[in-house]
Design a protein around this motif. Structure first.
Motif, PDB file in Angstrom:
ATOM      1  N   GLY A  19      14.655  13.168  74.998  1.00  0.00           N
ATOM      2  CA  GLY A  19      15.496  14.310  74.636  1.00  0.00           C
ATOM      3  C   GLY A  19      15.828  15.175  75.830  1.00  0.00           C
ATOM      4  N   VAL A  22      18.602  13.381  77.824  1.00  0.00           N
ATOM      5  CA  VAL A  22      19.892  13.514  77.146  1.00  0.00           C
ATOM      6  C   VAL A  22      20.411  14.946  77.243  1.00  0.00           C
ATOM      7  CG1 VAL A  22      21.083  13.391  74.924  1.00  0.00           C
ATOM      8  CG2 VAL A  22      19.453  11.596  75.565  1.00  0.00           C
ATOM      9  N   ALA A  23      19.539  15.916  77.003  1.00  0.00           N
ATOM     10  CA  ALA A  23      19.955  17.324  77.041  1.00  0.00           C
ATOM     11  C   ALA A  23      20.452  17.716  78.424  1.00  0.00           C
ATOM     12  CB  ALA A  23      18.791  18.219  76.621  1.00  0.00           C
ATOM     13  N   SER A  84      14.213  13.099  67.766  1.00  0.00           N
ATOM     14  CA  SER A  84      15.109  12.995  68.929  1.00  0.00           C
ATOM     15  C   SER A  84      16.235  14.011  68.859  1.00  0.00           C
ATOM     16  CB  SER A  84      15.695  11.577  69.005  1.00  0.00           C
ATOM     17  OG  SER A  84      14.685  10.618  69.196  1.00  0.00           O
ATOM     18  N   VAL A  88      16.830  17.242  71.386  1.00  0.00           N
ATOM     19  CA  VAL A  88      18.063  17.436  72.154  1.00  0.00           C
ATOM     20  C   VAL A  88      18.708  18.773  71.799  1.00  0.00           C
ATOM     21  CG1 VAL A  88      20.405  16.574  72.559  1.00  0.00           C
ATOM     22  CG2 VAL A  88      18.483  14.976  72.455  1.00  0.00           C
ATOM     23  N   SER A  92      18.806  21.466  74.837  1.00  0.00           N
ATOM     24  CA  SER A  92      20.142  21.711  75.386  1.00  0.00           C
ATOM     25  C   SER A  92      20.449  23.201  75.475  1.00  0.00           C
ATOM     26  CB  SER A  92      21.207  21.013  74.535  1.00  0.00           C
ATOM     27  OG  SER A  92      21.243  21.551  73.222  1.00  0.00           O
ATOM     28  N   ILE A 117      21.878  10.267  80.104  1.00  0.00           N
ATOM     29  CA  ILE A 117      21.974  10.069  78.653  1.00  0.00           C
ATOM     30  C   ILE A 117      21.653   8.624  78.295  1.00  0.00           C
ATOM     31  CG2 ILE A 117      23.524  10.104  76.670  1.00  0.00           C
ATOM     32  CD1 ILE A 117      24.994  12.442  77.975  1.00  0.00           C
ATOM     33  N   LEU A 131      20.198   8.635  68.616  1.00  0.00           N
ATOM     34  CA  LEU A 131      20.799   9.974  68.558  1.00  0.00           C
ATOM     35  C   LEU A 131      21.493  10.204  67.223  1.00  0.00           C
ATOM     36  CD1 LEU A 131      22.265  10.569  72.137  1.00  0.00           C
ATOM     37  CD2 LEU A 131      20.332  11.708  71.058  1.00  0.00           C
TER      38      LEU A 131
END
Length: 216
Positions: A19, A22-23, A84, A88, A92, A117, A131
């Protein structure tokens, strides 16, 4: 040698790490007004049209898809995907408090953000997660109506990128396509579902996720 599933603690630690990747990739995209496909792309579009943060929009978009995941894929996959998505969504919104990107080259943001990502999604796939979002819907439509999941996801991602032209300049949309390419290269070169213990359905949807541009 028989493969065994990861334990809950292993899953939790891995999904929090994923996470974060991705964030941070999303943060790079946001800093340069870049786009990505899937639920993350819808959430980024939403930040331009609504007075809401990415994290909240991303979390809300995914809520309706958990029922599909629970019934069509499995409980473990649904729970891990919820972890997940929540990670994120939270991270984020917290990353800008610790990192300030005042000047970044859009090409660097696209390439590095796409790779981050991609690595995050790769970890999620290996821990029976994703996701969520469009990928889950694509899997459902394929199983229920025979609509190819990859084709559906590509269509949705194309609509998202074209819709982005309303809010951002076309050169940034072109750079966003580069970001999607980098993301998918990470997945296609490293994702080998047969090496990990997972339900057949989870393996199938993860392949479909990796087949098309995604942040979902």
């Amino acid at each position: 040698m028989q493969k065994t599933q990861h334990g809950f603690v292993e899953d939790l630690f891995a999904l929090v790490c994923a996470g974060l990747f991705v964030a941070f990739g999303v943060y790079l995209f946001q800093s340069q007004d870049l786009m990505v496909g899937g639920a993350a792309g819808l959430a980024l579009l939403g930040t331009h049209a609504l007075p809401m943060d990415f994290g909240l929009i991303f979390f809300l978009i995914n809520l309706p898809f958990y029922a599909l995941a629970w019934t069509q894929i499995g409980k473990r996959f649904t729970i891990n995907t919820f972890i997940s998505v929540t990670t994120v969504s939270v991270l984020s919104e917290q990353i800008p408090k610790f990192v300030d990107i005042s000047n970044a080259n859009p090409l660097f943001a696209a390439i590095f953000g796409g790779m981050l990502i991609g690595v995050g999604m790769l970890i999620m796939f290996r821990h029976t997660s994703s996701l969520g979002g469009v990928g889950i819907l694509a899997f459902f439509l394929q199983g229920k109506y025979g609509i190819r999941a990859g084709t559906f996801q590509l269509s949705v991602d194309t609509v998202i990128l074209l819709s982005a032209l309303v809010f951002i300049e076309w050169p940034l949309v072109v750079v966003s396509v580069l970001a999607a390419f980098c993301l998918n290269m990470v997945l296609s070169l490293n994702h080998r579902p047969e090496r990990y213990e997972a339900a057949p359905q989870a393996r199938q949807i993860s392949v479909e996720h990796g087949a098309q541009p995604q942040g979902s």
